[in-house]
Write a protein that holds these residues in place. Sequence first.
Motif, PDB file in Angstrom:
ATOM      1  N   VAL A 231       0.862  -1.178   0.000  1.00 45.15           N
ATOM      2  CA  VAL A 231       0.000   0.000   0.000  1.00 45.15           C
ATOM      3  C   VAL A 231       0.904   1.235   0.000  1.00 45.15           C
ATOM      4  O   VAL A 231       1.772   1.378   0.860  1.00 45.15           O
ATOM      5  CB  VAL A 231      -0.927   0.013   1.227  1.00 45.15           C
ATOM      6  N   TYR A 232       0.672   2.131  -0.958  1.00 43.54           N
ATOM      7  CA  TYR A 232       1.541   3.288  -1.144  1.00 43.54           C
ATOM      8  C   TYR A 232       0.797   4.571  -0.773  1.00 43.54           C
ATOM      9  O   TYR A 232      -0.072   5.031  -1.495  1.00 43.54           O
ATOM     10  CB  TYR A 232       1.997   3.377  -2.605  1.00 43.54           C
ATOM     11  N   ALA A 233       1.170   5.146   0.384  1.00 46.01           N
ATOM     12  CA  ALA A 233       0.635   6.459   0.751  1.00 46.01           C
ATOM     13  C   ALA A 233       1.433   7.555   0.046  1.00 46.01           C
ATOM     14  O   ALA A 233       0.870   8.546  -0.426  1.00 46.01           O
ATOM     15  CB  ALA A 233       0.693   6.645   2.266  1.00 46.01           C
ATOM     16  N   SER A 234       2.744   7.378  -0.025  1.00 51.09           N
ATOM     17  CA  SER A 234       3.649   8.330  -0.700  1.00 51.09           C
ATOM     18  C   SER A 234       4.585   7.530  -1.593  1.00 51.09           C
ATOM     19  O   SER A 234       5.679   7.128  -1.171  1.00 51.09           O
ATOM     20  CB  SER A 234       4.443   9.134   0.325  1.00 51.09           C
ATOM     21  N   PRO A 235       4.193   7.274  -2.835  1.00 53.60           N
ATOM     22  CA  PRO A 235       4.970   6.373  -3.697  1.00 53.60           C
ATOM     23  C   PRO A 235       6.409   6.794  -3.944  1.00 53.60           C
ATOM     24  O   PRO A 235       7.266   5.955  -4.217  1.00 53.60           O
ATOM     25  CB  PRO A 235       4.163   6.374  -5.012  1.00 53.60           C
ATOM     26  N   GLU A 236       6.701   8.101  -3.867  1.00 56.45           N
ATOM     27  CA  GLU A 236       8.057   8.572  -4.135  1.00 56.45           C
ATOM     28  C   GLU A 236       8.984   8.452  -2.926  1.00 56.45           C
ATOM     29  O   GLU A 236      10.192   8.681  -3.036  1.00 56.45           O
ATOM     30  CB  GLU A 236       8.029  10.028  -4.594  1.00 56.45           C
ATOM     31  N   ALA A 237       8.439   8.130  -1.763  1.00 56.13           N
ATOM     32  CA  ALA A 237       9.266   8.055  -0.556  1.00 56.13           C
ATOM     33  C   ALA A 237      10.355   7.010  -0.722  1.00 56.13           C
ATOM     34  O   ALA A 237      10.145   5.959  -1.335  1.00 56.13           O
ATOM     35  CB  ALA A 237       8.393   7.730   0.649  1.00 56.13           C
ATOM     36  N   LEU A 243      12.041  12.983   3.954  1.00 53.40           N
ATOM     37  CA  LEU A 243      10.716  12.462   4.284  1.00 53.40           C
ATOM     38  C   LEU A 243       9.636  12.946   3.325  1.00 53.40           C
ATOM     39  O   LEU A 243       9.719  14.046   2.782  1.00 53.40           O
ATOM     40  CB  LEU A 243      10.350  12.887   5.713  1.00 53.40           C
ATOM     41  N   ASP A 244       8.622  12.110   3.146  1.00 50.60           N
ATOM     42  CA  ASP A 244       7.444  12.461   2.362  1.00 50.60           C
ATOM     43  C   ASP A 244       6.241  12.571   3.284  1.00 50.60           C
ATOM     44  O   ASP A 244       6.191  11.938   4.342  1.00 50.60           O
ATOM     45  CB  ASP A 244       7.168  11.409   1.281  1.00 50.60           C
ATOM     46  N   VAL A 245       5.265  13.363   2.867  1.00 51.96           N
ATOM     47  CA  VAL A 245       4.062  13.574   3.677  1.00 51.96           C
ATOM     48  C   VAL A 245       2.819  13.390   2.815  1.00 51.96           C
ATOM     49  O   VAL A 245       2.744  13.909   1.695  1.00 51.96           O
ATOM     50  CB  VAL A 245       4.033  14.990   4.293  1.00 51.96           C
ATOM     51  N   LEU A 246       1.859  12.639   3.347  1.00 48.25           N
ATOM     52  CA  LEU A 246       0.508  12.618   2.800  1.00 48.25           C
ATOM     53  C   LEU A 246      -0.410  13.143   3.890  1.00 48.25           C
ATOM     54  O   LEU A 246      -0.452  12.583   4.999  1.00 48.25           O
ATOM     55  CB  LEU A 246       0.074  11.207   2.394  1.00 48.25           C
ATOM     56  N   ALA A 247      -1.139  14.222   3.611  1.00 41.47           N
ATOM     57  CA  ALA A 247      -2.067  14.794   4.579  1.00 41.47           C
ATOM     58  C   ALA A 247      -3.438  14.944   3.916  1.00 41.47           C
ATOM     59  O   ALA A 247      -3.536  15.228   2.719  1.00 41.47           O
ATOM     60  CB  ALA A 247      -1.569  16.148   5.064  1.00 41.47           C
ATOM     61  N   GLN A 283      11.168  16.070   2.140  1.00 35.86           N
ATOM     62  CA  GLN A 283      11.155  17.182   3.089  1.00 35.86           C
ATOM     63  C   GLN A 283      12.158  16.923   4.215  1.00 35.86           C
ATOM     64  O   GLN A 283      12.106  15.899   4.882  1.00 35.86           O
ATOM     65  CB  GLN A 283       9.761  17.364   3.681  1.00 35.86           C
ATOM     66  N   THR A 284      13.046  17.885   4.446  1.00 35.15           N
ATOM     67  CA  THR A 284      14.078  17.722   5.464  1.00 35.15           C
ATOM     68  C   THR A 284      13.622  18.206   6.834  1.00 35.15           C
ATOM     69  O   THR A 284      13.914  17.574   7.856  1.00 35.15           O
ATOM     70  CB  THR A 284      15.356  18.489   5.060  1.00 35.15           C
ATOM     71  N   VAL A 309       4.680  18.234  16.865  1.00 32.85           N
ATOM     72  CA  VAL A 309       5.824  17.352  16.586  1.00 32.85           C
ATOM     73  C   VAL A 309       6.667  17.986  15.488  1.00 32.85           C
ATOM     74  O   VAL A 309       6.139  18.435  14.463  1.00 32.85           O
ATOM     75  CB  VAL A 309       5.369  15.948  16.130  1.00 32.85           C
ATOM     76  N   THR A 310       7.971  18.017  15.697  1.00 33.62           N
ATOM     77  CA  THR A 310       8.908  18.499  14.682  1.00 33.62           C
ATOM     78  C   THR A 310       9.624  17.311  14.052  1.00 33.62           C
ATOM     79  O   THR A 310      10.103  16.426  14.757  1.00 33.62           O
ATOM     80  CB  THR A 310       9.940  19.460  15.309  1.00 33.62           C
ATOM     81  N   PHE A 311       9.694  17.312  12.725  1.00 33.39           N
ATOM     82  CA  PHE A 311      10.284  16.194  11.984  1.00 33.39           C
ATOM     83  C   PHE A 311      11.553  16.639  11.257  1.00 33.39           C
ATOM     84  O   PHE A 311      11.621  17.740  10.708  1.00 33.39           O
ATOM     85  CB  PHE A 311       9.301  15.652  10.944  1.00 33.39           C
ATOM     86  N   THR A 312      12.531  15.735  11.235  1.00 33.63           N
ATOM     87  CA  THR A 312      13.759  15.946  10.486  1.00 33.63           C
ATOM     88  C   THR A 312      14.065  14.692   9.685  1.00 33.63           C
ATOM     89  O   THR A 312      14.049  13.585  10.231  1.00 33.63           O
ATOM     90  CB  THR A 312      14.948  16.238  11.423  1.00 33.63           C
TER      91      THR A 312
END
Length: 322
Positions: A231-237, A243-247, A283-284, A309-312
Amino acid sequence: MRALLVVNPAATTTSARTRDVLIHALASEMKLEAVTTEYRGHARDLARRAAESRDVELVVALGGDGTVNEVVNGLLHHGPDPDRLPRLAVVPGGSTNVFARALGLPNDAVEATGAILDGLREHRVRTIGLGLAAGTPGTEDESIAGRWFTFCAGFGFDAGVIGRVEQQRERGKRSTHALYLRQVVRQLLEEPHRRHGTITLERPGHDPVEDLVLSIVCNTAPWTYLGNRPVYASPEASFDTALDVLALSRLSTSAVARYATQLLTSTPERGPHGKHAVSLHDQTDFALHSKVPLPFQMDGDHLGLRTSVTFTGVRRALGVIV
């Protein structure tokens, strides 16, 4: 080669006999110390000591994605250093094993052990990127320490589903895909913010994205598996990027039907899309803030409620045998 094998005795898809066979196979090729975990966080503690010892070259995690997450956090306790840290190898023993399968390893523990031994003989090491999530400075969650994740994190709806699944497992239910689907329906029926989200996504140099219902952060693709179906939420990840995000900004009945169908039919070329979907690639640095406390999960482990939450995204964080 000196190696540490971290064994989760509660791994759902390996028996004691199978684990003995795997230990014998690994021990025939290296100087192996096998340790069975005894409490939550034990795998992290073992991996940390292995990293600090400077004489362990390989740490093998035998268990599911939760065990792998603990081992990774132990190895990277003092930060990423792929040239110095022990290599990681994974023998899948959980119900889904997203991380191992995303690396291209067999989902069978015996076959995966054979692949790892081949990888060691052929010096096949892949240096992968990882995600780091921490409390956001200046918020009530700022004291929450950073934690690494290998394949995904979720804030909002999907984390609520995982929390429900964990409650059912504590009551003796088996972790099955049917159990997850039932909890998805229950979470949907009881979700108070599914039409008007409370999450805001902020990233440097861009306008905030507001009123999101859920946010899924991916470090690789697939996002998960339903049986043998990826199952691909963010296929390019990818483990080779940040990081990739699906919202999603709406979870009305029609939106749920549409996005659920898109997820179930997703491919490496196309994931969920539409006017209520936000997709970001590579996304960095970014942060997710909510007006109300929401469930938060990392690598399928429910971590309670958070408001920020902060993501890196950290490229080339850890070497893995493939």
